[in-house]
Design a protein around this motif. Structure first.
Motif, PDB file in Angstrom:
ATOM      1  N   SER A 368       0.859  -1.181   0.000  1.00  0.00           N
ATOM      2  CA  SER A 368       0.000   0.000   0.000  1.00  0.00           C
ATOM      3  C   SER A 368       0.892   1.227   0.000  1.00  0.00           C
ATOM      4  N   PRO A 369       1.020   1.904  -1.139  1.00  0.00           N
ATOM      5  CA  PRO A 369       1.942   3.041  -1.218  1.00  0.00           C
ATOM      6  C   PRO A 369       1.306   4.307  -0.659  1.00  0.00           C
ATOM      7  N   ARG A 370       2.090   5.364  -0.651  1.00  0.00           N
ATOM      8  CA  ARG A 370       1.545   6.668  -0.296  1.00  0.00           C
ATOM      9  C   ARG A 370       0.393   6.988  -1.231  1.00  0.00           C
ATOM     10  N   LEU A 371      -0.632   7.605  -0.679  1.00  0.00           N
ATOM     11  CA  LEU A 371      -1.825   7.851  -1.472  1.00  0.00           C
ATOM     12  C   LEU A 371      -1.576   8.823  -2.614  1.00  0.00           C
ATOM     13  N   ASP A 372      -0.702   9.803  -2.411  1.00  0.00           N
ATOM     14  CA  ASP A 372      -0.436  10.727  -3.500  1.00  0.00           C
ATOM     15  C   ASP A 372       0.244  10.008  -4.662  1.00  0.00           C
ATOM     16  N   TYR A 373       1.144   9.065  -4.350  1.00  0.00           N
ATOM     17  CA  TYR A 373       1.787   8.268  -5.397  1.00  0.00           C
ATOM     18  C   TYR A 373       0.760   7.377  -6.082  1.00  0.00           C
ATOM     19  N   LEU A 374      -0.079   6.744  -5.284  1.00  0.00           N
ATOM     20  CA  LEU A 374      -1.087   5.848  -5.842  1.00  0.00           C
ATOM     21  C   LEU A 374      -2.010   6.614  -6.779  1.00  0.00           C
ATOM     22  N   LEU A 382      -8.789   2.131 -12.632  1.00  0.00           N
ATOM     23  CA  LEU A 382      -8.860   2.139 -11.168  1.00  0.00           C
ATOM     24  C   LEU A 382      -8.895   3.554 -10.594  1.00  0.00           C
ATOM     25  N   ALA A 383      -8.294   4.498 -11.290  1.00  0.00           N
ATOM     26  CA  ALA A 383      -8.184   5.855 -10.752  1.00  0.00           C
ATOM     27  C   ALA A 383      -9.535   6.459 -10.352  1.00  0.00           C
ATOM     28  N   PRO A 384     -10.605   6.298 -11.175  1.00  0.00           N
ATOM     29  CA  PRO A 384     -11.887   6.868 -10.752  1.00  0.00           C
ATOM     30  C   PRO A 384     -12.416   6.271  -9.452  1.00  0.00           C
ATOM     31  N   LEU A 385     -12.107   4.997  -9.209  1.00  0.00           N
ATOM     32  CA  LEU A 385     -12.569   4.371  -7.972  1.00  0.00           C
ATOM     33  C   LEU A 385     -11.911   5.019  -6.757  1.00  0.00           C
ATOM     34  N   LEU A 386     -10.630   5.345  -6.890  1.00  0.00           N
ATOM     35  CA  LEU A 386      -9.945   6.009  -5.787  1.00  0.00           C
ATOM     36  C   LEU A 386     -10.573   7.373  -5.505  1.00  0.00           C
ATOM     37  N   GLU A 387     -10.855   8.118  -6.551  1.00  0.00           N
ATOM     38  CA  GLU A 387     -11.466   9.437  -6.358  1.00  0.00           C
ATOM     39  C   GLU A 387     -12.849   9.327  -5.735  1.00  0.00           C
ATOM     40  N   GLN A 388     -13.629   8.359  -6.186  1.00  0.00           N
ATOM     41  CA  GLN A 388     -14.981   8.180  -5.636  1.00  0.00           C
ATOM     42  C   GLN A 388     -14.926   7.711  -4.183  1.00  0.00           C
ATOM     43  N   LEU A 403     -18.158   1.131   0.475  1.00  0.00           N
ATOM     44  CA  LEU A 403     -18.048  -0.329   0.406  1.00  0.00           C
ATOM     45  C   LEU A 403     -18.266  -0.888  -0.992  1.00  0.00           C
ATOM     46  N   PRO A 404     -19.287  -0.445  -1.733  1.00  0.00           N
ATOM     47  CA  PRO A 404     -19.439  -0.972  -3.095  1.00  0.00           C
ATOM     48  C   PRO A 404     -18.248  -0.665  -3.999  1.00  0.00           C
ATOM     49  N   LEU A 405     -17.540   0.425  -3.727  1.00  0.00           N
ATOM     50  CA  LEU A 405     -16.350   0.752  -4.512  1.00  0.00           C
ATOM     51  C   LEU A 405     -15.225  -0.236  -4.242  1.00  0.00           C
ATOM     52  N   LEU A 406     -15.139  -0.712  -3.009  1.00  0.00           N
ATOM     53  CA  LEU A 406     -14.184  -1.772  -2.678  1.00  0.00           C
ATOM     54  C   LEU A 406     -14.525  -3.032  -3.463  1.00  0.00           C
ATOM     55  N   GLU A 407     -15.796  -3.397  -3.475  1.00  0.00           N
ATOM     56  CA  GLU A 407     -16.223  -4.598  -4.206  1.00  0.00           C
ATOM     57  C   GLU A 407     -15.983  -4.429  -5.707  1.00  0.00           C
ATOM     58  N   PRO A 416      -3.569  -4.560 -13.982  1.00  0.00           N
ATOM     59  CA  PRO A 416      -2.525  -5.326 -13.277  1.00  0.00           C
ATOM     60  C   PRO A 416      -2.971  -5.690 -11.857  1.00  0.00           C
ATOM     61  N   VAL A 417      -2.762  -6.938 -11.489  1.00  0.00           N
ATOM     62  CA  VAL A 417      -3.259  -7.421 -10.209  1.00  0.00           C
ATOM     63  C   VAL A 417      -2.560  -6.714  -9.047  1.00  0.00           C
ATOM     64  N   ASP A 418      -1.287  -6.344  -9.231  1.00  0.00           N
ATOM     65  CA  ASP A 418      -0.586  -5.674  -8.136  1.00  0.00           C
ATOM     66  C   ASP A 418      -1.191  -4.298  -7.869  1.00  0.00           C
ATOM     67  N   GLU A 419      -1.647  -3.611  -8.942  1.00  0.00           N
ATOM     68  CA  GLU A 419      -2.275  -2.302  -8.751  1.00  0.00           C
ATOM     69  C   GLU A 419      -3.621  -2.449  -8.049  1.00  0.00           C
ATOM     70  N   LYS A 420      -4.346  -3.499  -8.399  1.00  0.00           N
ATOM     71  CA  LYS A 420      -5.626  -3.734  -7.723  1.00  0.00           C
ATOM     72  C   LYS A 420      -5.405  -3.970  -6.234  1.00  0.00           C
ATOM     73  N   LEU A 421      -4.413  -4.761  -5.915  1.00  0.00           N
ATOM     74  CA  LEU A 421      -4.142  -5.060  -4.509  1.00  0.00           C
ATOM     75  C   LEU A 421      -3.667  -3.817  -3.765  1.00  0.00           C
ATOM     76  N   CYS A 422      -2.883  -2.982  -4.414  1.00  0.00           N
ATOM     77  CA  CYS A 422      -2.461  -1.724  -3.779  1.00  0.00           C
ATOM     78  C   CYS A 422      -3.679  -0.854  -3.467  1.00  0.00           C
ATOM     79  N   LEU A 423      -4.600  -0.772  -4.411  1.00  0.00           N
ATOM     80  CA  LEU A 423      -5.791   0.047  -4.201  1.00  0.00           C
ATOM     81  C   LEU A 423      -6.667  -0.535  -3.098  1.00  0.00           C
TER      82      LEU A 423
END
Length: 506
Positions: A368-374, A382-388, A403-407, A416-423
């Motif tokens: 889980s990186p720094r949020l600004d980096y992420l 994935l980026a819109p999900l982070l903003e929402q 919660l639905p955004l997590l799902e 990429p699966v690693d990016e999904k896991l980071c998010l």
């Protein structure tokens, strides 16, 4: 998360003082100070009590999410809290000690440890400090001595605060009438129905287990005094946020505010003139009730539902956390066996989804990186999900929208699966469901009254495997039906193979 730069949406929180949602900015730059009314440790916390700490933990995680350091205090009330809001009656701790024929100190130690276990089981971040009321009695006496000349009067039963001596008493509760105090038993000599005890004298001829000498006689502090003193001692005044259940909004917190106003006027920078706007905290925040239609949420009725009893029924405690997150903290939340079972099923699906991603990411380094980096480096899907998600958390902790955004993040394809896991890891730091380490096997909680062990279940399933290989389907069905009758869910084709069926009843 406290080292991260805050991301897009400004944090906005509901302030019970103004009854409005307001942009939050801490008094100290990038540092929020939070005080939460803690438990009275005379009994186990019921799950309605614990909703308050899921809320407070969500608040703290949101502050961290927004890049703030947090100093968080939770108090332990081991003296002074009466058996009702009345100023006549017994101390809850003394009553519990008398009923159980145990030392009040032993009772306090036992139920304090039980509460801390609840906090750990719910993955609630431990506070920066636990403050214990009995450790602060000298400071409480000193505080009372400061405010007594201008704001208090003495009766045979103790020292009382004159609620009319401060401006706008009861503003937090929504008005200055006596309606909220109708349930308070009258005390002979009180000037106003809303006046409250600062110090309660021990009755003549009676020796309490907890009592101290004071200028007003031997006795014990009032419940309201404790929180004013401990919050000020550990956080200073004013501090940022004071939290509690909505039941505190009517009497306990208005009384705290009155004491804070009095002390500020007597000892603060504006000596001689109480400020109507000074309350001790800038924000007062309250979670709503957990409603049990079966009426099991009251300790006075006995048989109330605890987190321990849910675990004994075979429910993982984080299912209860998820149930709480599924409703906004300011909304009533109905508790039922069906709602809890649905939350447990939802948690299992989340864990299964994350386990699948982790299996695909084997050998891939992710964190889980720094949020600004992420935020700057996420895949466009994935980026819109982070903003929402950020917007939901920043909108007065709107976890039902988060919660639905997590799902959705778990299910997004072609990224990429690693990016999904980071998010997902970033989301989970705000939600506290422990999804990156929790396994389906962890969720398999054995009911306390189960008539079979996990080893016996495995042995029976091995017997069934042999029967099926021998095409003895009658025996296979007999073994399966026997396990079902003993509270086991048999899952053919699933690597986990079986699970306990929670004993939730109706």
């Amino acid at each position: 998360m406290s080292d991260d730069q805050p991301i897009a949406a400004p944090l906005r929180l509901f302030n019970s003082l103004t009854r409005t949602i307001e942009p939050f900015a801490p008094i100290e730059e990038r540092h929020a100070r939070v005080y939460s009314c803690g438990p009275t440790v005379y009994n186990y916390a019921h799950i309605g009590n614990l909703r308050a700490y899921v809320f407070t933990d969500t608040l703290r995680r949101a502050l961290l999410w927004k890049g703030l350091a947090v100093t968080h205090i939770i108090n332990i009330t081991d003296v002074g809290h009466l058996t009702s809001d009345a100023d006549a009656g017994d101390d809850k701790m003394e009553a519990a000690a008398r009923a159980s024929a145990r030392s009040i100190w032993d009772i306090a130690a036992h139920y304090t440890q039980a509460f801390k276990q609840n906090i750990a089981d719910l993955n609630i971040l431990a506070p920066s400090e636990w403050t214990v009321a009995t450790d602060y009695v000298p400071q409480m006496i000193a505080f009372a001595e400061k405010i007594a000349p201008a704001h208090c009067y003495e009766l045979d039963s103790g020292l009382y605060f004159d609620s009319m001596s401060v401006p706008d008493y009861g503003a937090l509760a929504g008005g200055r009438d006596d309606a909220a105090h109708a349930r308070i038993d009258p005390v002979a000599g009180k000037r106003n129905p809303s006046d409250f005890a600062i110090w309660r004298k021990s009755p003549p001829g009676e020796q309490r287990q907890m009592e101290w000498d004071s200028p007003w006689g031997k006795g014990a502090p009032g419940w309201h005094l404790e929180c004013s003193v401990m919050s000020q001692a550990r956080l200073g005044q004013p501090f940022d946020i004071h939290t509690g259940g909505i039941d505190h909004r009517e009497i306990h917190h208005p009384n705290e505010i009155a004491q804070n106003q009095a002390f500020h006027a007597c000892c603060g920078p504006d000596v001689g003139a109480a400020e109507a706007g000074f309350t001790g905290a800038r924000w007062w925040m309250h979670n709503n009730f957990l409603v049990d239609r079966q009426g099991k949420m009251s300790k006075s009725k006995g048989g109330f539902t605890t987190l321990f009893s849910l675990i004994d029924a075979g429910v993982h405690p984080l299912a209860y956390r998820l149930l709480c997150l599924g409703a906004h903290y300011r909304s009533e939340l109905e508790f039922s066996a069906d709602n809890l079972a649905a939350a447990l099923t939802r948690l299992k699906r989340l864990v299964m989804g994350v386990e699948g991603l982790k299996a695909r990411a084997e050998g891939v380094t992710w964190q889980s990186p720094r949020l600004d980096y992420l935020r700057a480096n996420l895949h466009p899907r994935l980026a819109p999900l982070l903003e929402q998600f950020d917007a939901a958390i920043a909108d007065d902790l709107m976890t039902p929208r988060a919660l639905p955004l997590l799902e959705e993040a778990i299910g997004v394809k072609k990224v990429p699966v690693d990016e999904k896991l980071c998010l997902i890891a970033a989301f989970d730091q705000a939600l506290g469901l422990n999804l990156l380490t929790l396994t389906r096997a962890d969720l398999r909680v054995r009911p306390k009254d189960a008539a079979i062990t996990a080893e016996q279940v495995e042995a029976e399933l091995e017997r069934r495997t042999v029967a099926r290989a021998d095409k003895d389907f009658a025996l296979s069905d007999e073994i399966r039906d026997g396990l079902i009758a003993r509270g086991i869910e048999v899952m053919d084709g699933d690597p986990l193979r079986w699970d306990w069926r929670p004993a939730l009843g109706s």
